[in-house]
Design an enzyme around this catalytic site. Structure first.
Site, PDB file in Angstrom:
ATOM      1  N   ARG A 192      14.383 -18.799  81.961  1.00 24.39           N
ATOM      2  CA  ARG A 192      15.287 -18.041  82.822  1.00 24.39           C
ATOM      3  C   ARG A 192      15.171 -16.536  82.682  1.00 24.39           C
ATOM      4  O   ARG A 192      15.957 -15.818  83.296  1.00 24.39           O
ATOM      5  CB  ARG A 192      16.734 -18.516  82.591  1.00 24.39           C
ATOM      6  CG  ARG A 192      16.895 -19.989  82.942  1.00 24.39           C
ATOM      7  CD  ARG A 192      18.331 -20.465  82.930  1.00 24.39           C
ATOM      8  NE  ARG A 192      18.381 -21.849  83.363  1.00 24.39           N
ATOM      9  CZ  ARG A 192      18.472 -22.891  82.544  1.00 24.39           C
ATOM     10  NH1 ARG A 192      18.562 -22.713  81.232  1.00 24.39           N
ATOM     11  NH2 ARG A 192      18.498 -24.124  83.020  1.00 24.39           N
ATOM     12  N   ASP A 199      29.483 -35.829  79.989  1.00 24.61           N
ATOM     13  CA  ASP A 199      28.459 -34.778  79.914  1.00 24.61           C
ATOM     14  C   ASP A 199      28.807 -33.615  80.828  1.00 24.61           C
ATOM     15  O   ASP A 199      27.949 -33.094  81.543  1.00 24.61           O
ATOM     16  CB  ASP A 199      27.066 -35.326  80.253  1.00 24.61           C
ATOM     17  CG  ASP A 199      25.980 -34.271  80.033  1.00 24.61           C
ATOM     18  OD1 ASP A 199      26.080 -33.499  79.064  1.00 24.61           O
ATOM     19  OD2 ASP A 199      25.037 -34.201  80.850  1.00 24.61           O
TER      20      ASP A 199
END
Length: 592
Positions: free
Chosen positions: A137, A323
């Site tokens: 990123r 999650d």
């Protein structure tokens, strides 16, 4: 020039390091430039267009009146067969763009022409275990260095002129499942990074290093019960247990492999001198194995940048069984309430709720759904804690059989995932890339084994609507009102940029860079880049003109984990390009 990690002779590396540290050039990125990045227009030296991560630009030469004339001026190919997902945000300094690509690569590009100046390829081992594609990123810039993290959990500092290695540091054991995909940041002369690997039962950590040589300065585990450290005279010195004691909100020894990885990195709020990080899912996913809140998983943390001490925490999904993580960015902003300035922070959680916190102490101000359907919780209480719908927690497995399957919205990929939202200082709105999807999820038995997936759950994701999954939303954080929305057939997976020109930029998997009127949501521009846009667009000024750049290259978690959703995107082409745009000079008009 192309450089590959392990081919660099030691003597040359040492010489580069000595040269880099012996003098400071006019180019050198300073601590003050980093602090002032949100106000600068001729360069971008931080991930987030400023340490607060608002992704807002004060430039307005490009605006709703002329954006339809925005033209590509160059395209740069990341090259070869190494395509996959391209999620980086470019940085620009003195006419040079620095950008990362898939498989832990870094490129320096002439921002005027698109010509490659140098390329660095990390030599990755065969055994890397990234959860969600081989993405990266972005870089950090500091002094004369370009610094980034690799999929085998290293930090690498490159000379900004040559791309040659100045120093390299192994941060964690990739064989245990650790990796780095986030862009690191530099705060108060310290290089700060988080680690990924929550799906492998690692212990999440936030760490600070000396950016000039890679020496560890402090380490803060993000699972309750583990000791934090500061370095003094080259030795580790205890700096308090995270949470104060071991196992307080964890049963047995599960805290030793508790996950909570801060895999997205963080931002910094100078007003409170705090690093603001999110933490990931607890390990394993099967919540019946670990009763309790399981701190500090699925939380937002404020840390002291000097030693890593935790100042406060807010846990968005205690005892997470879906999650949902809590890793999404926490963006600082101020607003007025009854004549008083509120120092707030906003975050759009994977769990489907948007939270506004007091960033001075982490206290809950308000929260509200930002997606259309939430079934795992009935709402939030006065402190922001979820009111669970117990019927929608996946059941405990038996000795041989999986537990009861439930259908839950949103899916574990979240109402919003990693893709960063933007905040406009003009409209006071957050622009949130979100998705409408659900999942069937069930629990299974699981035991920890180093380097193996540690889930204890199975799942299938499916869309909630035939016409769209992705929704770009303009949200008022003071009221919870959705001001406008744009629906997208495929999931949205790219970052957002807001500008003073009343524009909001983002991309979609169908390949389009798009711009919207920030006040009304009208689409005012689109350009087909040839592959899905899942990077974060930026804008800057060079030679008196405003430029826009974005990475194009489809990949990331959706095609790997998407289940039924994958049918919508199965024919999308991969790619690897940096596209850069500007207006023809005759089209620049004053903002109306």
């Amino acid at each position: 020039m192309k450089h590959t990690g392990l081919r660099k002779p030691f003597a040359l590396t040492a010489l580069c390091a000595a040269m880099a540290l012996s003098s400071v050039s006019a180019w050198a990125v300073t601590d003050q430039e980093i602090l002032d990045d949100a106000k600068s227009t001729d360069q971008i030296v931080t991930n987030g267009l400023g340490l607060q991560g608002q992704r807002y630009s004060t430039l307005d030469a490009l605006n709703t009146e002329n954006v339809s004339q925005l033209r590509p001026v160059w395209g740069f190919s990341l090259g070869g067969e190494k395509q996959r997902g391209q999620e980086a945000q470019p940085l620009i300094k003195d006419g040079v763009m620095y950008v990362t690509g898939s498989y832990s690569r870094v490129f320096a590009i002439d921002a005027r022409t698109g010509k490659e100046l140098w390329q660095y390829d990390a030599r990755l081992p065969d055994g890397i275990m990234p959860c969600c594609d081989v993405i990266n990123r972005g870089v950090a810039l500091y002094d004369d260095l370009v610094i980034f993290g690799t999929l085998d959990a290293k930090l690498v500092a490159l000379n900004k002129d040559t791309g040659k290695v100045v120093w390299k540091k192994t941060v964690a054991d990739y064989k245990a499942g650790y990796s780095i995909s986030a862009a690191p940041m530099v705060v108060k002369g310290k290089l700060i990074t988080g680690l990924a690997g929550g799906e492998f039962g690692v212990v999440g950590m936030i760490q600070a290093f000396d950016p000039k040589n890679g020496e560890l300065l402090w380490s803060r585990p993000t699972v309750e019960g583990h000791m934090g450290y500061v370095m003094k005279d080259g030795k580790k010195v205890d700096n308090g247990i995270s949470g104060g004691e071991a196992g307080k909100t964890w049963p047995g020894d599960l805290w030793k492999t508790g996950g909570a990885a801060p895999w997205l990195g963080g931002y910094y709020d100078a007003d409170t001198d705090s690093l603001l990080f999110g933490t990931g899912n607890p390990s394993p996913w099967n919540s019946h194995l670990r009763p309790g809140d399981n701190l500090y998983s699925s939380s937002r943390l404020a840390l002291d940048p000097d030693d890593g001490s935790i100042k406060w925490h807010f846990q968005s999904t205690p005892h997470d069984g879906w999650d949902y993580d809590g890793v999404n960015e926490l963006i600082s902003f101020d607003y007025q309430d009854g004549g008083k300035t509120i120092k707030a922070a906003g975050t759009a959680d994977r769990n489907g709720f948007f939270y506004v916190l007091d960033r001075t102490n982490g206290k809950f101000i308000r929260g509200f759904p930002f997606v259309d359907k939430i079934t795992w919780a009935k709402g939030l209480d006065k402190d922001g804690r979820p009111i669970y719908d117990d019927a929608n927690r996946p059941g405990a497995p038996g000795d041989a059989d999986k537990g009861k399957s439930v259908t839950v919205a949103p899916s574990f990929l979240g109402g919003k995932n990693w893709m960063p939202m933007a905040y406009s200082q003009d409209t006071g709105l957050f622009y949130v890339p979100s998705n409408e999807w659900a999942m069937d999820i069930w629990n299974e038995g699981v035991a920890y084994k180093k380097g193996a997936a540690y889930l204890g759950a199975g799942f299938t994701i499916h869309p909630l609507n035939e016409e769209y999954i992705g929704v770009l939303r303009a949200i008022d954080p003071k009221t919870g009102k959705e001001v406008w929305r744009y629906k997208n057939y495929a999931p949205l997976w790219g970052g957002v940029l807001a500008t003073k020109g009343n524009l909001v930029f983002t991309g979609n998997p169908e390949g389009f860079l798009m711009a919207f009127n920030a006040k009304t949501g009208e689409k005012v521009y689109e350009f087909n880049t040839g592959s899905g846009v899942i990077g974060s667009p930026v804008t800057w000024e060079m030679d008196g003109e405003q430029y826009v750049s974005v990475l194009s290259g489809w990949g990331g978690a959706v095609p790997l984990w998407g289940g039924e959703v994958a049918k919508r995107i199965k024919d999308f082409n991969q790619g690897g390009m940096v596209w850069t745009f500007k207006l023809p000079k005759e089209q620049v008009v004053a903002k109306r």
